[in-house]
Scaffold this motif. Sequence first.
Motif, mmCIF file in Angstrom:
data_model
loop_
_atom_site.group_PDB
_atom_site.id
_atom_site.type_symbol
_atom_site.label_atom_id
_atom_site.label_comp_id
_atom_site.label_asym_id
_atom_site.label_seq_id
_atom_site.Cartn_x
_atom_site.Cartn_y
_atom_site.Cartn_z
ATOM 1 N N ILE A 1 -21.798 -1.778 -0.835
ATOM 2 C CA ILE A 1 -22.474 -2.171 0.410
ATOM 3 C C ILE A 1 -23.636 -1.225 0.694
ATOM 4 O O ILE A 1 -24.733 -1.658 1.053
ATOM 5 C CB ILE A 1 -21.469 -2.202 1.577
ATOM 6 C CG1 ILE A 1 -20.470 -3.351 1.378
ATOM 7 C CG2 ILE A 1 -22.179 -2.319 2.917
ATOM 8 C CD1 ILE A 1 -19.255 -3.289 2.285
ATOM 9 N N LYS A 2 -23.408 0.063 0.530
ATOM 10 C CA LYS A 2 -24.451 1.059 0.784
ATOM 11 C C LYS A 2 -25.650 0.856 -0.144
ATOM 12 O O LYS A 2 -26.801 1.031 0.257
ATOM 13 C CB LYS A 2 -23.883 2.463 0.605
ATOM 14 C CG LYS A 2 -24.871 3.555 0.920
ATOM 15 C CD LYS A 2 -24.229 4.930 0.791
ATOM 16 C CE LYS A 2 -25.249 6.005 1.137
ATOM 17 N NZ LYS A 2 -24.673 7.349 1.052
ATOM 18 N N ALA A 3 -25.392 0.451 -1.370
ATOM 19 C CA ALA A 3 -26.465 0.279 -2.358
ATOM 20 C C ALA A 3 -27.232 -1.032 -2.192
ATOM 21 O O ALA A 3 -28.285 -1.203 -2.803
ATOM 22 C CB ALA A 3 -25.871 0.357 -3.760
ATOM 23 N N ASP A 4 -26.733 -1.945 -1.362
ATOM 24 C CA ASP A 4 -27.392 -3.243 -1.168
ATOM 25 C C ASP A 4 -28.612 -3.071 -0.267
ATOM 26 O O ASP A 4 -28.499 -3.025 0.951
ATOM 27 C CB ASP A 4 -26.409 -4.236 -0.563
ATOM 28 C CG ASP A 4 -26.963 -5.649 -0.477
ATOM 29 O OD1 ASP A 4 -28.195 -5.842 -0.597
ATOM 30 O OD2 ASP A 4 -26.160 -6.573 -0.263
ATOM 31 N N MET B 1 -29.301 -5.870 2.555
ATOM 32 C CA MET B 1 -28.369 -6.142 3.648
ATOM 33 C C MET B 1 -28.895 -5.529 4.948
ATOM 34 O O MET B 1 -29.173 -4.340 5.004
ATOM 35 C CB MET B 1 -26.983 -5.566 3.320
ATOM 36 C CG MET B 1 -25.928 -5.916 4.358
ATOM 37 S SD MET B 1 -24.278 -5.243 3.986
ATOM 38 C CE MET B 1 -23.802 -6.242 2.596
ATOM 39 N N PRO B 2 -29.029 -6.345 6.002
ATOM 40 C CA PRO B 2 -29.470 -5.811 7.303
ATOM 41 C C PRO B 2 -28.466 -4.787 7.839
ATOM 42 O O PRO B 2 -27.264 -4.885 7.584
ATOM 43 C CB PRO B 2 -29.510 -7.046 8.207
ATOM 44 C CG PRO B 2 -29.530 -8.221 7.285
ATOM 45 C CD PRO B 2 -28.826 -7.793 6.029
ATOM 46 N N ASP B 3 -28.953 -3.807 8.597
ATOM 47 C CA ASP B 3 -28.103 -2.729 9.109
ATOM 48 C C ASP B 3 -26.934 -3.246 9.935
ATOM 49 O O ASP B 3 -25.816 -2.729 9.831
ATOM 50 C CB ASP B 3 -28.921 -1.744 9.940
ATOM 51 C CG ASP B 3 -29.855 -0.899 9.079
ATOM 52 O OD1 ASP B 3 -29.586 -0.786 7.861
ATOM 53 O OD2 ASP B 3 -30.836 -0.363 9.621
ATOM 54 N N GLU B 4 -27.175 -4.259 10.775
ATOM 55 C CA GLU B 4 -26.097 -4.806 11.606
ATOM 56 C C GLU B 4 -24.997 -5.411 10.731
ATOM 57 O O GLU B 4 -23.809 -5.205 10.968
ATOM 58 C CB GLU B 4 -26.647 -5.872 12.554
ATOM 59 C CG GLU B 4 -25.596 -6.430 13.499
ATOM 60 C CD GLU B 4 -26.190 -7.417 14.478
ATOM 61 O OE1 GLU B 4 -25.589 -8.492 14.620
ATOM 62 O OE2 GLU B 4 -27.230 -7.111 15.082
ATOM 63 N N GLU B 5 -25.392 -6.143 9.701
ATOM 64 C CA GLU B 5 -24.412 -6.731 8.784
ATOM 65 C C GLU B 5 -23.705 -5.636 7.975
ATOM 66 O O GLU B 5 -22.514 -5.724 7.707
ATOM 67 C CB GLU B 5 -25.104 -7.707 7.832
ATOM 68 C CG GLU B 5 -24.141 -8.436 6.923
ATOM 69 C CD GLU B 5 -24.835 -9.420 6.005
ATOM 70 O OE1 GLU B 5 -24.273 -9.696 4.934
ATOM 71 O OE2 GLU B 5 -25.933 -9.897 6.347
ATOM 72 N N ARG B 6 -24.435 -4.591 7.618
ATOM 73 C CA ARG B 6 -23.855 -3.486 6.859
ATOM 74 C C ARG B 6 -22.720 -2.826 7.657
ATOM 75 O O ARG B 6 -21.659 -2.553 7.123
ATOM 76 C CB ARG B 6 -24.935 -2.449 6.521
ATOM 77 C CG ARG B 6 -24.468 -1.349 5.597
ATOM 78 C CD ARG B 6 -25.586 -0.347 5.289
ATOM 79 N NE ARG B 6 -26.869 -0.933 5.019
ATOM 80 C CZ ARG B 6 -27.255 -1.430 3.835
ATOM 81 N NH1 ARG B 6 -26.420 -1.411 2.829
ATOM 82 N NH2 ARG B 6 -28.456 -1.951 3.677
ATOM 83 N N GLY B 7 -22.938 -2.579 8.941
ATOM 84 C CA GLY B 7 -21.910 -1.981 9.784
ATOM 85 C C GLY B 7 -20.669 -2.856 9.871
ATOM 86 O O GLY B 7 -19.541 -2.367 9.779
ATOM 87 N N HIS B 8 -20.889 -4.160 10.028
ATOM 88 C CA HIS B 8 -19.761 -5.101 10.075
ATOM 89 C C HIS B 8 -19.020 -5.118 8.735
ATOM 90 O O HIS B 8 -17.786 -5.095 8.701
ATOM 91 C CB HIS B 8 -20.266 -6.505 10.416
ATOM 92 C CG HIS B 8 -19.208 -7.553 10.353
ATOM 93 N ND1 HIS B 8 -18.210 -7.676 11.293
ATOM 94 C CD2 HIS B 8 -18.978 -8.516 9.434
ATOM 95 C CE1 HIS B 8 -17.418 -8.668 10.954
ATOM 96 N NE2 HIS B 8 -17.861 -9.196 9.835
#
Length: 94
Positions: free
Chosen positions: A15-18, A21-28
Amino acid sequence: MSEVDALTGAALAHIKADEFMPDEERGHAEAAVREDESEALAYLVDPTDLVAEIPGVELAQASWSSEPVEYDPESMEWDLDEEDGDFDEETDNA
C-alpha cells in the motif's frame, strides 16, 4: 514474527509503495489491513493477474471473501489431490 504479522507487513508495504493511491484511500486501506488479514491478502493478490495469461478469459468482476479456519491435515477437506465433483478419469474419453 507470526505469519499474520508477515502478511500484514507485506500488505502495508504494498500500500505504501502504491504511488497512485490517494492519501484518504491509503489511510482506509492501512486500517483495514491492520484489522483483518483477509484484507491484507486482498491487497497483495491482483485478480487480474490470476487470469491474465488464460487465452479467451477477461475478468469482468472480482470480490473477496474469507474466514479463518483451523487446519486439520487429516480432514478430507484439505486433500488437495482430490478432484471436485464426479470426474472419472477412466470413463472420460474427451
